[in-house]
Design a protein around this motif. Structure first.
Motif, short mmCIF file in Angstrom:
data_model
loop_
_atom_site.label_atom_id
_atom_site.label_comp_id
_atom_site.label_asym_id
_atom_site.label_seq_id
_atom_site.Cartn_x
_atom_site.Cartn_y
_atom_site.Cartn_z
N VAL A 255 56.13 -40.20 11.05
CA VAL A 255 56.57 -39.62 12.20
C VAL A 255 55.24 -39.54 12.95
N GLN A 256 55.98 -39.49 14.59
CA GLN A 256 54.88 -38.88 15.43
C GLN A 256 55.12 -37.97 16.30
N PHE A 257 53.15 -37.25 16.35
CA PHE A 257 53.56 -35.98 17.05
C PHE A 257 52.74 -36.22 18.20
N GLY A 258 53.21 -35.38 19.67
CA GLY A 258 52.23 -35.72 20.92
C GLY A 258 52.36 -34.33 21.16
N TYR A 259 51.82 -34.05 22.46
CA TYR A 259 51.46 -32.85 23.33
C TYR A 259 51.16 -32.96 24.45
N LYS A 260 51.23 -32.06 25.94
CA LYS A 260 50.71 -32.00 26.94
C LYS A 260 50.43 -30.88 27.39
N VAL A 261 48.86 -30.15 26.92
CA VAL A 261 48.52 -29.14 27.92
C VAL A 261 48.92 -28.98 29.26
N GLY A 262 48.92 -27.60 29.81
CA GLY A 262 49.57 -27.30 31.69
C GLY A 262 48.33 -26.18 31.71
N THR A 263 48.94 -25.60 32.80
CA THR A 263 47.80 -24.35 33.39
C THR A 263 48.21 -23.01 31.77
N ASN A 264 49.23 -22.93 31.93
CA ASN A 264 49.61 -21.87 30.56
C ASN A 264 50.16 -21.91 29.80
N GLU A 265 50.90 -23.81 29.32
CA GLU A 265 52.00 -23.93 28.46
C GLU A 265 51.19 -25.33 28.06
N THR A 266 51.53 -25.41 26.78
CA THR A 266 51.31 -26.05 25.81
C THR A 266 52.89 -27.09 25.23
N ASP A 267 53.18 -28.62 26.09
CA ASP A 267 54.46 -28.85 25.22
C ASP A 267 53.77 -29.69 24.59
N PHE A 268 54.87 -29.77 23.54
CA PHE A 268 54.65 -30.70 21.96
C PHE A 268 56.07 -30.94 21.50
N ALA A 269 55.61 -32.02 20.35
CA ALA A 269 57.46 -32.43 19.41
C ALA A 269 57.17 -32.94 19.17
N LEU A 270 57.99 -33.69 18.04
CA LEU A 270 57.94 -34.47 16.07
C LEU A 270 58.68 -35.59 17.17
#
Length: 285
Positions: free
Chosen positions: A253-268
């Motif tokens: 599987v692939q794991f990815g994430y993106k950091v914002g100001t007060n949020e972090t999105d992530f997914a598998l």
């Protein structure tokens, strides 16, 4: 509302027997309209069990509990609640849709915990009825952690009902994970969740899956452990995940994430980035 207190966590052997019995009960029974709260007022952490949980999920050793670990401690109460005669749904076959955890402050690994569990109100869904199992953890009467497990009881649903979903983020892969076929059995040993769909190919096929699937709460824990290694986690935050497509084992599987100001999105995602297994959002104050 009725409250049932425990001196110790219920044993899984008797819990799974009660779960099977509850699934076979007649559909026309009358549930308790007042609801039921289960409380384990002096839960202690077994340090060997905690170490096994860290090992299978990827959380590093440290003085505080992994943010997902209180869910494991509350899980026996979840099973006992769902197998109680007052519970309005048959427990086997319920689908885990989402999980939200709010950590108000880190929990010391040697703290005594007061754990309380109850069921939230039901609401319509296009595929049946959804409801939440709500968990609370207190230390010295201070609320430090809450969890909300969103579950679907399949039935003729309401096509017009709104399905509350996290938006799909646009994420590139930051890591690839090779997951072995025994992952479900290893996590079951550490968590107590021995649902047969997670254990072996044959037991999963009995429930319509081509082979065993990873636990959703393992995927959430492993994702947060990966974020902790990459960027650290705040002391106080909320994190929600939606479980999308089942994650078959073994798998890459692939794991990815993106950091914002007060949020972090992530997914598998699956290896080809065509299927989404999990979507998550971490929000800090």
């Amino acid at each position: 509302m009725t409250t049932r207190k425990y001196d110790d966590s219920p044993g899984f052997g008797s819990l799974y027997a009660k779960t099977v019995k509850a699934t076979l009960r007649r559909a026309e029974y009358e549930p308790d309209s007042d609801g039921l709260t289960l409380e384990l007022p002096q839960a202690t952490v077994d340090q060997d069990h905690l170490a096994a949980y860290r090992e299978v999920t990827g959380f590093a050793a440290g003085p505080v509990l992994p943010v997902t670990y209180p869910h494991v401690l509350a899980f026996p109460l979840h099973l006992d609640l769902m197998s109680d005669p007052s519970f309005p749904y048959k427990p086997m076959g319920i689908v885990h849709l989402a999980n939200t955890i709010t950590q108000l402050r880190p929990i010391p690994m040697h703290a005594d915990l007061d754990i309380r569990v109850h069921s939230g109100p039901e609401r319509p869904h296009p595929k049946g009825t959804i409801f939440d199992i709500e968990s609370e953890v207190r230390v010295f009467n201070e609320l430090v952690w809450t969890g909300s497990t969103t579950l679907l009881s399949r039935s003729p649903g309401d096509p017009s009902a709104h399905a509350d979903l996290l938006p799909d983020p646009e994420l590139d892969a930051s890591a690839w994970w090779d997951l072995r076929g025994n992952l479900g059995r290893r996590y079951a040993a550490a968590s107590g969740d021995r649902n047969p769909i997670h254990l072996f190919k044959l037991t999963a096929q009995a429930f319509g899956f081509p082979r065993q699937i990873a636990h959703g709460m393992w995927a959430k824990a492993a994702s947060l452990a990966s974020l902790q290694r990459a960027k650290g986690l705040p002391d106080a935050f909320a994190v929600r995940v939606d479980f999308r497509k089942p994650l078959l084992l073994p798998s890459r599987v692939q794991f990815g994430y993106k950091v914002g100001t007060n949020e972090t999105d992530f997914a598998l995602y699956d290896e080809k980035h065509t299927l989404t297994h999990l979507i998550g959002k971490l929000t800090a104050p």
